[in-house]
Design a protein around this motif. Structure first.
Motif, mmCIF file in Angstrom:
data_model
loop_
_atom_site.group_PDB
_atom_site.id
_atom_site.type_symbol
_atom_site.label_atom_id
_atom_site.label_comp_id
_atom_site.label_asym_id
_atom_site.label_seq_id
_atom_site.Cartn_x
_atom_site.Cartn_y
_atom_site.Cartn_z
ATOM 1 N N ARG A 79 2.425 -3.065 0.632
ATOM 2 C CA ARG A 79 2.894 -3.155 2.008
ATOM 3 C C ARG A 79 2.640 -1.829 2.697
ATOM 4 O O ARG A 79 2.965 -0.768 2.164
ATOM 5 C CB ARG A 79 4.381 -3.474 2.069
ATOM 6 C CG ARG A 79 4.902 -3.425 3.512
ATOM 7 C CD ARG A 79 6.392 -3.538 3.628
ATOM 8 N NE ARG A 79 6.837 -3.074 4.937
ATOM 9 C CZ ARG A 79 6.757 -3.805 6.057
ATOM 10 N NH1 ARG A 79 6.269 -5.039 6.003
ATOM 11 N NH2 ARG A 79 7.165 -3.302 7.197
ATOM 12 N N SER A 80 2.083 -1.908 3.890
ATOM 13 C CA SER A 80 1.876 -0.698 4.693
ATOM 14 C C SER A 80 3.225 -0.249 5.229
ATOM 15 O O SER A 80 3.865 -0.954 6.004
ATOM 16 C CB SER A 80 0.923 -0.990 5.842
ATOM 17 O OG SER A 80 0.760 0.166 6.646
ATOM 18 N N GLY A 81 3.653 0.934 4.802
ATOM 19 C CA GLY A 81 4.947 1.436 5.238
ATOM 20 C C GLY A 81 6.078 0.919 4.377
ATOM 21 O O GLY A 81 5.874 0.203 3.398
ATOM 22 N N LEU B 16 6.140 5.058 -0.948
ATOM 23 C CA LEU B 16 4.800 5.572 -0.646
ATOM 24 C C LEU B 16 4.499 6.856 -1.414
ATOM 25 O O LEU B 16 3.411 7.017 -1.965
ATOM 26 C CB LEU B 16 4.675 5.834 0.854
ATOM 27 C CG LEU B 16 4.458 4.625 1.753
ATOM 28 C CD1 LEU B 16 5.645 3.684 1.775
ATOM 29 C CD2 LEU B 16 4.118 5.082 3.175
ATOM 30 N N THR C 76 -8.579 0.928 -1.048
ATOM 31 C CA THR C 76 -8.221 1.472 0.259
ATOM 32 C C THR C 76 -8.330 2.981 0.212
ATOM 33 O O THR C 76 -8.120 3.581 -0.842
ATOM 34 C CB THR C 76 -6.793 1.070 0.660
ATOM 35 O OG1 THR C 76 -6.452 1.738 1.893
ATOM 36 C CG2 THR C 76 -5.778 1.470 -0.394
ATOM 37 N N ASN D 259 -0.308 5.370 1.930
ATOM 38 C CA ASN D 259 0.421 4.769 3.050
ATOM 39 C C ASN D 259 1.086 3.448 2.688
ATOM 40 O O ASN D 259 1.720 2.826 3.545
ATOM 41 C CB ASN D 259 -0.518 4.510 4.233
ATOM 42 C CG ASN D 259 -0.993 5.776 4.891
ATOM 43 O OD1 ASN D 259 -0.442 6.846 4.645
ATOM 44 N ND2 ASN D 259 -2.017 5.662 5.720
ATOM 45 N N TYR D 260 0.948 3.044 1.416
ATOM 46 C CA TYR D 260 1.430 1.740 0.994
ATOM 47 C C TYR D 260 2.549 1.859 -0.028
ATOM 48 O O TYR D 260 2.450 2.621 -0.998
ATOM 49 C CB TYR D 260 0.297 0.915 0.384
ATOM 50 C CG TYR D 260 -0.720 0.448 1.386
ATOM 51 C CD1 TYR D 260 -1.766 1.279 1.786
ATOM 52 C CD2 TYR D 260 -0.635 -0.824 1.953
ATOM 53 C CE1 TYR D 260 -2.695 0.852 2.716
ATOM 54 C CE2 TYR D 260 -1.565 -1.257 2.877
ATOM 55 C CZ TYR D 260 -2.588 -0.418 3.260
ATOM 56 O OH TYR D 260 -3.511 -0.845 4.191
ATOM 57 N N THR E 118 -6.403 4.753 2.078
ATOM 58 C CA THR E 118 -5.083 5.230 2.508
ATOM 59 C C THR E 118 -3.993 4.691 1.587
ATOM 60 O O THR E 118 -2.942 4.223 2.034
ATOM 61 C CB THR E 118 -4.806 4.805 3.955
ATOM 62 O OG1 THR E 118 -4.918 3.371 4.047
ATOM 63 C CG2 THR E 118 -5.786 5.451 4.912
ATOM 64 N N GLN F 114 -5.590 -5.483 5.366
ATOM 65 C CA GLN F 114 -5.150 -5.823 4.035
ATOM 66 C C GLN F 114 -5.906 -5.000 2.994
ATOM 67 O O GLN F 114 -6.973 -4.469 3.244
ATOM 68 C CB GLN F 114 -5.374 -7.310 3.758
ATOM 69 C CG GLN F 114 -4.404 -8.210 4.497
ATOM 70 C CD GLN F 114 -4.470 -9.641 3.993
ATOM 71 O OE1 GLN F 114 -5.401 -10.005 3.297
ATOM 72 N NE2 GLN F 114 -3.503 -10.431 4.374
ATOM 73 N N ASP G 160 1.935 -7.375 2.423
ATOM 74 C CA ASP G 160 0.734 -7.787 3.144
ATOM 75 C C ASP G 160 -0.380 -8.248 2.222
ATOM 76 O O ASP G 160 -1.204 -9.079 2.604
ATOM 77 C CB ASP G 160 0.192 -6.601 3.965
ATOM 78 C CG ASP G 160 1.260 -5.963 4.819
ATOM 79 O OD1 ASP G 160 1.913 -6.678 5.589
ATOM 80 O OD2 ASP G 160 1.447 -4.722 4.693
#
Length: 127
Positions: A99-101, A53, A26, A31-32, A28, A1, A115
């Motif tokens: 959200r991832s992806g 993204l 984060t 990636n979200y 990354t 998360q 998420d």
């Protein structure tokens, strides 16, 4: 998360503007998918806007289309919501979500796909 922290809410007169920010903790961030939702007193949380993204795709609720603009700065791990021509019915607590992806554009309008959520920032529009 991901930890998300919103800022920029406040009290504004109808017709005015506000810019919300959401900082993500984060490495990354790119990636979200990032989105904004809002919840008015006595109402369910509703979708406002989402950005893909890369930032190449954006989708808005019909109620804010043409007045609100979502953007992101992946170098700063931040997503923004520029709100113009504000109306009293825009009064709500605004939440940032990650959200991832990516799912489908339609799916990304549903809060269940996210998420991580921020704590919310209050936006009040006076008439």
């Amino acid at each position: 998360q991901v930890q998300l922290v919103e800022s920029g809410g406040g009290l504004v007169q109808a017709g005015g503007s506000l810019r919300l920010s959401c900082a993500a903790s984060t490495r990354t961030f790119s990636n979200y998918a990032m989105a904004w939702f809002r919840q008015a007193p006595g109402k369910e949380r509703e979708f406002v806007a989402v950005m893909s993204l890369s930032g190449s795709s954006t989708y808005y609720a019909d109620s804010v289309k043409g007045r609100f603009t979502i953007s992101r700065d992946n170098a700063k791990n931040t997503v923004y919501l520029q709100m113009d021509s504000l109306k009293p019915e825009d009064t709500a607590v605004y939440y940032c979500a990650a959200r991832s992806g990516w799912q489908t554009a339609q799916a990304m309008r549903a809060s269940i796909w996210y998420d991580s959520w921020g704590q919310g920032t209050q936006v009040t529009v006076s008439s």
